[in-house]
Write a protein that holds these residues in place. Sequence first.
Motif, PDB file in Angstrom:
ATOM      1  N   SER A 141      55.615  75.993  44.746  1.00  0.00           N
ATOM      2  CA  SER A 141      55.109  75.288  45.935  1.00  0.00           C
ATOM      3  C   SER A 141      54.600  73.903  45.569  1.00  0.00           C
ATOM      4  O   SER A 141      54.866  72.927  46.267  1.00  0.00           O
ATOM      5  CB  SER A 141      53.982  76.085  46.599  1.00  0.00           C
ATOM      6  N   GLN A 142      53.864  73.829  44.460  1.00  0.00           N
ATOM      7  CA  GLN A 142      53.324  72.531  44.019  1.00  0.00           C
ATOM      8  C   GLN A 142      54.461  71.542  43.756  1.00  0.00           C
ATOM      9  O   GLN A 142      54.390  70.377  44.144  1.00  0.00           O
ATOM     10  CB  GLN A 142      52.494  72.702  42.731  1.00  0.00           C
ATOM     11  N   ILE A 143      55.500  72.015  43.090  1.00  0.00           N
ATOM     12  CA  ILE A 143      56.639  71.137  42.763  1.00  0.00           C
ATOM     13  C   ILE A 143      57.398  70.744  44.033  1.00  0.00           C
ATOM     14  O   ILE A 143      57.654  69.567  44.279  1.00  0.00           O
ATOM     15  CB  ILE A 143      57.593  71.832  41.762  1.00  0.00           C
ATOM     16  N   ILE A 144      57.751  71.748  44.841  1.00  0.00           N
ATOM     17  CA  ILE A 144      58.555  71.475  46.044  1.00  0.00           C
ATOM     18  C   ILE A 144      57.804  70.575  47.014  1.00  0.00           C
ATOM     19  O   ILE A 144      58.366  69.616  47.545  1.00  0.00           O
ATOM     20  CB  ILE A 144      58.983  72.795  46.720  1.00  0.00           C
TER      21      ILE A 144
ATOM     22  N   VAL B 209      54.228  82.180  40.235  1.00  0.00           N
ATOM     23  CA  VAL B 209      55.506  81.474  40.434  1.00  0.00           C
ATOM     24  C   VAL B 209      55.520  80.770  41.794  1.00  0.00           C
ATOM     25  O   VAL B 209      55.920  79.601  41.897  1.00  0.00           O
ATOM     26  CB  VAL B 209      56.701  82.448  40.289  1.00  0.00           C
ATOM     27  N   ILE B 210      55.068  81.475  42.839  1.00  0.00           N
ATOM     28  CA  ILE B 210      55.022  80.861  44.177  1.00  0.00           C
ATOM     29  C   ILE B 210      54.124  79.633  44.169  1.00  0.00           C
ATOM     30  O   ILE B 210      54.490  78.581  44.704  1.00  0.00           O
ATOM     31  CB  ILE B 210      54.545  81.878  45.241  1.00  0.00           C
TER      32      ILE B 210
ATOM     33  N   ILE C 271      54.803  69.341  57.236  1.00  0.00           N
ATOM     34  CA  ILE C 271      54.449  70.769  57.278  1.00  0.00           C
ATOM     35  C   ILE C 271      54.542  71.333  55.859  1.00  0.00           C
ATOM     36  O   ILE C 271      55.596  71.273  55.224  1.00  0.00           O
ATOM     37  CB  ILE C 271      55.397  71.544  58.210  1.00  0.00           C
ATOM     38  N   LYS C 272      53.414  71.871  55.365  1.00  0.00           N
ATOM     39  CA  LYS C 272      53.378  72.457  54.032  1.00  0.00           C
ATOM     40  C   LYS C 272      52.682  73.816  54.112  1.00  0.00           C
ATOM     41  O   LYS C 272      51.511  73.952  53.765  1.00  0.00           O
ATOM     42  CB  LYS C 272      52.651  71.533  53.063  1.00  0.00           C
ATOM     43  N   PRO C 273      53.402  74.831  54.579  1.00  0.00           N
ATOM     44  CA  PRO C 273      52.762  76.135  54.778  1.00  0.00           C
ATOM     45  C   PRO C 273      52.353  76.797  53.471  1.00  0.00           C
ATOM     46  O   PRO C 273      53.040  76.689  52.462  1.00  0.00           O
ATOM     47  CB  PRO C 273      53.839  76.952  55.493  1.00  0.00           C
ATOM     48  N   THR C 274      51.218  77.482  53.508  1.00  0.00           N
ATOM     49  CA  THR C 274      50.766  78.291  52.385  1.00  0.00           C
ATOM     50  C   THR C 274      51.638  79.541  52.334  1.00  0.00           C
ATOM     51  O   THR C 274      51.873  80.182  53.353  1.00  0.00           O
ATOM     52  CB  THR C 274      49.297  78.704  52.583  1.00  0.00           C
TER      53      THR C 274
END
Length: 194
Positions: free
Chosen positions: A26-29, A21-22, A37-40
């Motif tokens: 994450s891919q969508i958001i 789910v995360i 900034i795109k933190p893992t």
Amino acid sequence: MRKSKSNDIAIIAIFIAIMIVIQFLSQIIYSFWPVPIKPTLLHIPVIIASIILGWRKGAILGFVMGLISFINATIVTSPSSFLFSPLQPNPATQHGSLSALVIAFLPRILIGIFPFFIYKIAKNYAGAGLAAFVGTATNTVLVLGFIYLFFHETLHQTFGAFIASIVTVNSLAEVVIAIILTMAIVPALEKAIK
């Protein structure tokens, strides 16, 4: 014994579902995210599982994180896909590299191991925060370290650029988010288990 194994499988399955789910969200958001900034976030359930369930189950979930990374890099082609999947061609050589499997899996498995032992030193909020820091740093330093080790010529990366890539706003955001969530979730899960 049988009930314990089925409980373990169920708990691991719940963590895997949370990770999927995360990854999906994450891919969508991040596709609409206006900030660079795109933190893992995928490593956070692995860290929490390591602390709560033990290093063996943490390592299993770390392997699953690596598998998600490998599958994502294989299916969703991006300029960095060859770093995580040997099925994606390296732009310099035009064929994949098995080194990508080391990058995809080894750091992630270790994320599931190290936090358990760090948390054993201090079983409190500070210990949870330190375990989150070590887990996040393990991911960042080892993934970027292996990328530098195996692909620095392809990426034309100097050692200075490698060090700079470790200390970025993205990395700092990952550390802060992991520490806050781990310090909030671990004590609550420990109380629920007791």
